[in-house]
Each structure stands twice: as C-alpha cells, then as structure tokens.
Write a protein that holds these residues in place. Structure first.
Motif, PDB file in Angstrom:
ATOM      1  N   GLN A   1      20.820  21.179  42.825  1.00 27.38           N
ATOM      2  CA  GLN A   1      20.313  19.811  42.808  1.00 27.38           C
ATOM      3  C   GLN A   1      18.910  19.728  42.219  1.00 27.38           C
ATOM      4  O   GLN A   1      18.585  18.802  41.474  1.00 27.38           O
ATOM      5  CB  GLN A   1      20.313  19.238  44.235  1.00 27.38           C
ATOM      6  N   GLY A   2      18.076  20.719  42.563  1.00 28.80           N
ATOM      7  CA  GLY A   2      16.712  20.700  42.072  1.00 28.80           C
ATOM      8  C   GLY A   2      16.643  20.834  40.564  1.00 28.80           C
ATOM      9  O   GLY A   2      15.968  20.053  39.873  1.00 28.80           O
ATOM     10  N   THR A   3      17.354  21.816  40.013  1.00 32.53           N
ATOM     11  CA  THR A   3      17.286  22.010  38.566  1.00 32.53           C
ATOM     12  C   THR A   3      18.046  20.917  37.821  1.00 32.53           C
ATOM     13  O   THR A   3      17.678  20.578  36.688  1.00 32.53           O
ATOM     14  CB  THR A   3      17.809  23.403  38.167  1.00 32.53           C
ATOM     15  N   ALA A   4      19.080  20.334  38.419  1.00 27.85           N
ATOM     16  CA  ALA A   4      19.760  19.203  37.775  1.00 27.85           C
ATOM     17  C   ALA A   4      18.797  18.031  37.622  1.00 27.85           C
ATOM     18  O   ALA A   4      18.766  17.359  36.581  1.00 27.85           O
ATOM     19  CB  ALA A   4      20.980  18.791  38.587  1.00 27.85           C
ATOM     20  N   THR A   5      17.989  17.786  38.648  1.00 34.20           N
ATOM     21  CA  THR A   5      17.000  16.708  38.562  1.00 34.20           C
ATOM     22  C   THR A   5      15.981  17.003  37.474  1.00 34.20           C
ATOM     23  O   THR A   5      15.647  16.141  36.650  1.00 34.20           O
ATOM     24  CB  THR A   5      16.290  16.542  39.916  1.00 34.20           C
ATOM     25  N   LEU A   6      15.486  18.235  37.434  1.00 33.99           N
ATOM     26  CA  LEU A   6      14.474  18.597  36.446  1.00 33.99           C
ATOM     27  C   LEU A   6      15.034  18.570  35.030  1.00 33.99           C
ATOM     28  O   LEU A   6      14.417  17.997  34.119  1.00 33.99           O
ATOM     29  CB  LEU A   6      13.930  19.997  36.763  1.00 33.99           C
ATOM     30  N   PHE A   7      16.176  19.174  34.815  1.00 34.79           N
ATOM     31  CA  PHE A   7      16.716  19.321  33.468  1.00 34.79           C
ATOM     32  C   PHE A   7      17.346  18.043  32.934  1.00 34.79           C
ATOM     33  O   PHE A   7      17.273  17.761  31.735  1.00 34.79           O
ATOM     34  CB  PHE A   7      17.757  20.438  33.444  1.00 34.79           C
ATOM     35  N   ASP A   8      17.977  17.267  33.802  1.00 33.34           N
ATOM     36  CA  ASP A   8      18.801  16.154  33.325  1.00 33.34           C
ATOM     37  C   ASP A   8      18.224  14.766  33.579  1.00 33.34           C
ATOM     38  O   ASP A   8      18.631  13.807  32.913  1.00 33.34           O
ATOM     39  CB  ASP A   8      20.193  16.229  33.968  1.00 33.34           C
ATOM     40  N   HIS A   9      17.302  14.650  34.523  1.00 31.33           N
ATOM     41  CA  HIS A   9      16.876  13.304  34.913  1.00 31.33           C
ATOM     42  C   HIS A   9      15.381  13.045  34.794  1.00 31.33           C
ATOM     43  O   HIS A   9      14.967  11.912  34.552  1.00 31.33           O
ATOM     44  CB  HIS A   9      17.326  13.017  36.357  1.00 31.33           C
ATOM     45  N   LEU A  10      14.565  14.056  34.972  1.00 32.26           N
ATOM     46  CA  LEU A  10      13.121  13.835  34.965  1.00 32.26           C
ATOM     47  C   LEU A  10      12.629  13.691  33.525  1.00 32.26           C
ATOM     48  O   LEU A  10      12.856  14.566  32.694  1.00 32.26           O
ATOM     49  CB  LEU A  10      12.418  15.010  35.648  1.00 32.26           C
TER      50      LEU A  10
END
Length: 337
Positions: free
Chosen positions: A174-183
């Motif tokens: 979840q953490g890296t999905a937020t960083l890579f895809d949404h932030l």
C-alpha cells in the motif's frame, strides 16, 4: 493537555507520550534509548512487557512478534500507544539514545526519478534544516494509510530541507502503491525523523565496507556520500558491494562515480544471484559470499555497514561474526521487510 506517562521499570526512566506517538517514538523523542531497529513492526527489536496500565495495539499481526511472544504477553513499542499512565519492562541502552532528536514536520514532494524498473528516488523538501546522520531513516505518513512507513535516506544532512529516499516498489504494498502511482509533485505528507542506529561512525580509523541489497541502496549511498563529505576517504578506502537478483536490478555505480576518489579510494562490485542467459559477465551468487575474496585484508580490519532483505543481512552478520570473528562493534546494519 495531560499526556500519558510511561515508566520503564528496567532502568527507571520516565517520559511522556504526545498525541500520535507510539511508545517507542515518544521515548526516542524524549531522549530515552529504548532498544529498536526498524521502527515499523518487522524486526521485534523493541519488545516489552506491560506491567501496569492499558495500551492499544496499532498492528496486532506485526511479524516482529512470534506466537511465543504473544503467549508471554509481550508487545512491540513501535506498534503500541498508552491509553493512560503505564509501566513497562523494556530493554534500553545508551547506544539507542538519538544523536539527532527526531521531530515531526510537513514535507512536499518536489520530484522523483526512476533508478531501475522497480526502484525510484523520491525527493521531499521541508522547512528548516534536514538534520540527520548518514545511514538513518525517517517515518513517512502517506495519504490514505493508517500507519507510517519507514524509508531510508539517500542524501546527507543539509540546510535546504532536502530529504531524499530511494524506494523499491513492493508488490501489493500500500505504501509504495501510494508513492509510485498516486503521489504527485506538490503533494504534502508527514515526515518524522531521523531514526536508526546504523549510521556512519566518523571516528572509526578502519576502511569502510558497504553492502546493499534492494532498497538497502539508499542508506549505503548516504554513508558513502557522508564519508566523502567528512573527508574520511583521504586515508581510508570504501568498498561498495551491491547484491542484485537480476542484471536489470544492478544500480548504484553512477551515484558513487560522482564522489571524489571513485575508482581509487572507492570501489564498486555488483553481484547478481540470478544472472540468467542475458550475457552478465560480472560476479554471480550471493553478495556476502564474495567479501572474503574481494577484500584485500582480513575482514576483522574493516568497519561494516549493510542494509537489505533479512536473509541477506542475517547471512552476512553470521559470516562476519562466526567465520571471521569481526567484533560486533564494527557491524552496523538495517533490516528491510
């Protein structure tokens, strides 16, 4: 506002827990050296016993606690908050007292750049000085996530408020999905730090060995940069090893090449465990097995820093201490989960 007071029966220390803090973060913020490593529930280095009072557990299934620990009533200080005054029994020591006091701040994403197919550098800027030691990490509070994520810093302390992280995308994370895809650039997050005890020891007279695997690249690059900035590589050498799964995972050399003394005082050796048939001509196997032959002196003469997946760090620690009698005081490592 009255804050809960935590008393550690083992050493008699007392400290307050501010809103939003775990027991561990409250201790470190107060300058109390509770034992810890990852600060994120994975390693179990901050286990404690609850003697009196009530707590809430943020991540009941944290892998840092085994079934035996749970049966014995143990908890993780990095995953617990006091609901009132509590008394605990926890390991502590002067080596865990923060050299740089961690504090909370708001940080803005200024940009990112791919390093490999699944490793990316994220650059944040916060107000004030970015004050941390080479090799330390920070806790990031990302939008939509209930708990903080720990990521190591790749740059060094600076007055511009720059905090750089090299992060590997974790499948279904979840953490890296937020960083890579949404932030997106301009997004604001919470940043709490610095933390970590595997930082560069500038007073050591020994040559330095850095061993990185996966996103363990970040703290090792920070240590290499810190050693160069501190002038440590005039009389000493730095040997940098990077353990990659496949040839496409190899990275780090370009960052080291920008440091003074690269190719002379600084050497770089990538090791690939699954070279396939793509024409890889470098070293193969597990990275730790290459150290004895690649290093010119007996291993006990070096200062070791390493970061990476637990199997790598465990194998390396055992090899250094058991096979080569390297004193524990010369071994500094982080485990990534």
């Amino acid at each position: 506002m009255v804050h809960p007071v935590i008393t550690n029966e083992r050493d008699g220390t007392r400290f307050e827990q501010a809103p939003g803090d775990t027991l561990l973060r409250a201790a470190l913020r107060a300058g109390v050296g509770l034992s810890y490593e990852c600060n994120s529930g994975g390693c179990g280095g901050c286990k404690f016993e609850l003697l009196a009072g009530d707590i809430e557990t943020l991540w009941p299934a944290a892998p840092g606690l085994g079934e035996r620990d749970r049966r014995r009533g143990r908890h993780l200080a990095c995953q617990c908050r006091a609901l009132g005054d509590v008394t605990i029994k926890a390991a502590s020591g002067p080596e865990y007292v923060p050299v740089r006091a961690p504090r909370r701040r708001r940080a803005v994403l200024t940009g990112s750049a791919d390093i490999t197919h699944d490793l990316r550098e994220f650059r944040f800027r916060a107000e004030g000085e970015a004050d941390f030691l080479p090799g330390q990490f920070a806790m990031l509070d990302l939008p939509g996530l209930a708990s903080s994520r720990a990521y190591s810093l790749a740059n060094t302390s600076n007055g511009d408020g720059e905090w750089h992280f090299q992060i590997r995308r974790v499948p279904n994370g979840q953490g890296t999905a937020t960083l890579f895809d949404h932030l997106q650039p301009g997004a604001e997050i919470g940043l709490d730090g610095p933390y970590g005890v595997a930082y560069l020891r500038t007073d050591s007279p020994r040559d330095i060995v850095c061993v990185a695997g996966g996103s363990g690249l970040a703290p090792m690059i920070s240590i290499a940069r810190g050693a160069a900035e501190a002038g440590m590589l005039g009389a000493r050498r730095l040997h940098f090893f990077y353990g990659a799964r496949e040839p496409r995972d190899v990275c780090g050399e370009a960052m080291l090449a920008g440091l003074p003394g690269f190719g002379e005082r600084i050497t770089y050796c990538p090791v690939v465990s699954m070279p396939g048939d793509g024409g890889w001509t470098g070293a193969t196997g597990f990275v730790h097995s290459h150290l004895p032959a690649a290093l010119p002196a007996p291993l006990a003469r070096y200062e070791f820093y390493f970061a990476g997946p637990p199997p790598m760090t465990q194998a390396l620690q055992e090899m250094l201490m058991v096979d080569h009698r390297v004193p524990f005081e010369q071994i500094h490592f982080d485990r990534f989960f």
